[in-house]
Write a protein that holds these residues in place. Structure first.
Motif, PDB file in Angstrom:
ATOM      1  N   ILE A  68       0.842  -1.199   0.000  1.00 51.47           N
ATOM      2  CA  ILE A  68       0.000   0.000   0.000  1.00 51.47           C
ATOM      3  C   ILE A  68       0.878   1.251   0.000  1.00 51.47           C
ATOM      4  CG2 ILE A  68      -1.594   1.364   1.406  1.00 51.47           C
ATOM      5  CD1 ILE A  68      -2.868  -1.283   2.308  1.00 51.47           C
ATOM      6  N   ASP A  94      -7.480  -7.025   0.354  1.00 56.34           N
ATOM      7  CA  ASP A  94      -7.475  -5.813   1.174  1.00 56.34           C
ATOM      8  C   ASP A  94      -7.979  -4.629   0.353  1.00 56.34           C
ATOM      9  OD1 ASP A  94      -6.621  -3.420   2.623  1.00 56.34           O
ATOM     10  OD2 ASP A  94      -5.443  -4.789   3.879  1.00 56.34           O
ATOM     11  N   ARG A  96      -8.008  -1.565   0.993  1.00 55.53           N
ATOM     12  CA  ARG A  96      -7.150  -0.373   1.035  1.00 55.53           C
ATOM     13  C   ARG A  96      -6.181  -0.365  -0.137  1.00 55.53           C
ATOM     14  NH1 ARG A  96      -3.967  -0.800   6.187  1.00 55.53           N
ATOM     15  NH2 ARG A  96      -3.974  -2.990   5.488  1.00 55.53           N
ATOM     16  N   GLU A  99      -8.130   0.350  -3.363  1.00 55.15           N
ATOM     17  CA  GLU A  99      -8.434   1.778  -3.540  1.00 55.15           C
ATOM     18  C   GLU A  99      -7.212   2.551  -4.025  1.00 55.15           C
ATOM     19  OE1 GLU A  99     -11.158   4.051  -0.861  1.00 55.15           O
ATOM     20  OE2 GLU A  99     -10.968   2.254   0.399  1.00 55.15           O
ATOM     21  N   GLN A 100      -6.050   2.286  -3.415  1.00 50.97           N
ATOM     22  CA  GLN A 100      -4.836   2.974  -3.851  1.00 50.97           C
ATOM     23  C   GLN A 100      -4.534   2.651  -5.313  1.00 50.97           C
ATOM     24  OE1 GLN A 100      -2.820   5.242  -2.567  1.00 50.97           O
ATOM     25  NE2 GLN A 100      -3.961   5.420  -0.667  1.00 50.97           N
TER      26      GLN A 100
END
Length: 317
Positions: A68, A94, A96, A99-100
């Motif tokens: 990430i 994940d 997160r 999204e990144q």
């Protein structure tokens, strides 16, 4: 800029690219420390090619937090990532990292438009899907917008997609959404219709308001407000039906909500319905500020004006 590069000012590990790489490469650094260092490159004014090349060595690191941090740093410094890595990150468990990765694709919308649209249509996580929509919102075709509104499983994606300029030929589609099961979609459709053909939409709005009888909940308040103010502005086109729909909320006191009470009085006053007068007279005797009923978490909102002031200004319109 030099100070910003060298010190964290409370935001993560202080240092420069060389010191961050030392943390990443050290066998004595924990994964948490390495993840912090990987993300700290995003704070630097620039990332040179040698540093970026070293970061590429960590693209497939087993630690999600490190990946990430790497993704975020490469994204903010506009570096590309191999396609196979992008697909692996998008398929990661994940959200997160997903999204990144979506925002990383946003660095080149023209190139990655198809992949972002596929993610928007198929992603099960609403936050990831919403991130893709954020990037694509202004370049979606009308056909793509309709598909998302009709088929997306995410309420947020559906009503955000509705926040778009619609034309006369879209009336039937928007009218059908006034009967949608999701309240935010229904509310947004009504807001859009008031600017297209309010006269045609009026019976649909009255029906939407009547369908809320005997099942008021705190979450429905915005939909009720939207219907009430629609009838305030256009109710004279169907005065009997509009008045009956509005009077219910005063007669039943089902909502027990000052904003709905005062909004209904205003709407009926604008329409010239004298049946509102006894209710207005009662509300004029209330000098405390108007409050919105509390939800299940005990939260509420309130006006800067008293109920008396709100009703008085309504009657003077």
């Amino acid at each position: 800029i030099a100070g910003y590069a060298m010190h964290s000012y409370g935001y993560g590990t202080p240092g420069n690219g060389e010191s961050f790489l030392e943390i990443l490469d050290s066998p004595y650094s924990s994964d948490d420390e390495k993840a912090e260092a990987a993300g700290s490159f995003a704070r630097l004014p620039h990332l040179n090619d040698d540093e970026a090349k070293r970061l590429y060595d960590y693209l497939n690191h087993p630690s999600t937090d490190i990946r990430i941090g790497i993704c975020r740093s490469l994204r903010l410094h506009k570096y590309e990532v191999p396609e196979d890595v992008i697909h692996a990150w998008l398929a990661d468990s994940d959200s997160r990292l997903q999204e990144q990765t979506v925002f990383l694709l946003g660095n080149d919308l023209e190139r990655h438009r198809t992949l972002l649209l596929q993610t928007l249509k198929t992603e099960e996580n609403r936050n990831v899907a919403s991130s893709a929509l954020y990037l694509l919102q202004d370049i979606l075709t009308d056909a793509e917008r309709r598909w998302l509104i009709e088929h997306s499983p995410h309420e947020g994606v559906r009503y955000q997609t509705l926040h778009h300029s619609w034309n006369k030929e879209d009336e039937d589609f928007l009218l059908s959404l006034t009967e949608d099961a999701q309240r935010t979609v229904k509310t947004t459709a009504i807001q859009k219709l008031r600017h297209l053909n309010p006269e045609r939409a009026l019976p649909y709005v009255i029906n939407a308001l009547n369908c809320l009888r005997n099942r008021y909940s705190f979450d429905e308040r915005h939909l009720i407000d939207t219907c009430i103010y629609f009838l305030r502005d256009f109710g004279k086109l169907m005065p009997e039906e509009a008045s009956a729909a509005l009077l219910y909320w005063l007669e039943s006191n089902e909502a027990q909500d000052n904003f709905i009470d005062t909004g209904t009085v205003e709407a009926l006053s604008v329409m010239g319905d004298e049946r509102v007068l006894p209710y207005a007279d009662e509300l004029l005797g209330k000098y405390h500020v108007a409050k919105r009923c509390s939800n299940e978490y005990g939260l509420h909102s309130q006006s800067s004006q008293t109920i008396h002031e709100l009703v008085r200004s309504s009657l003077l319109r």
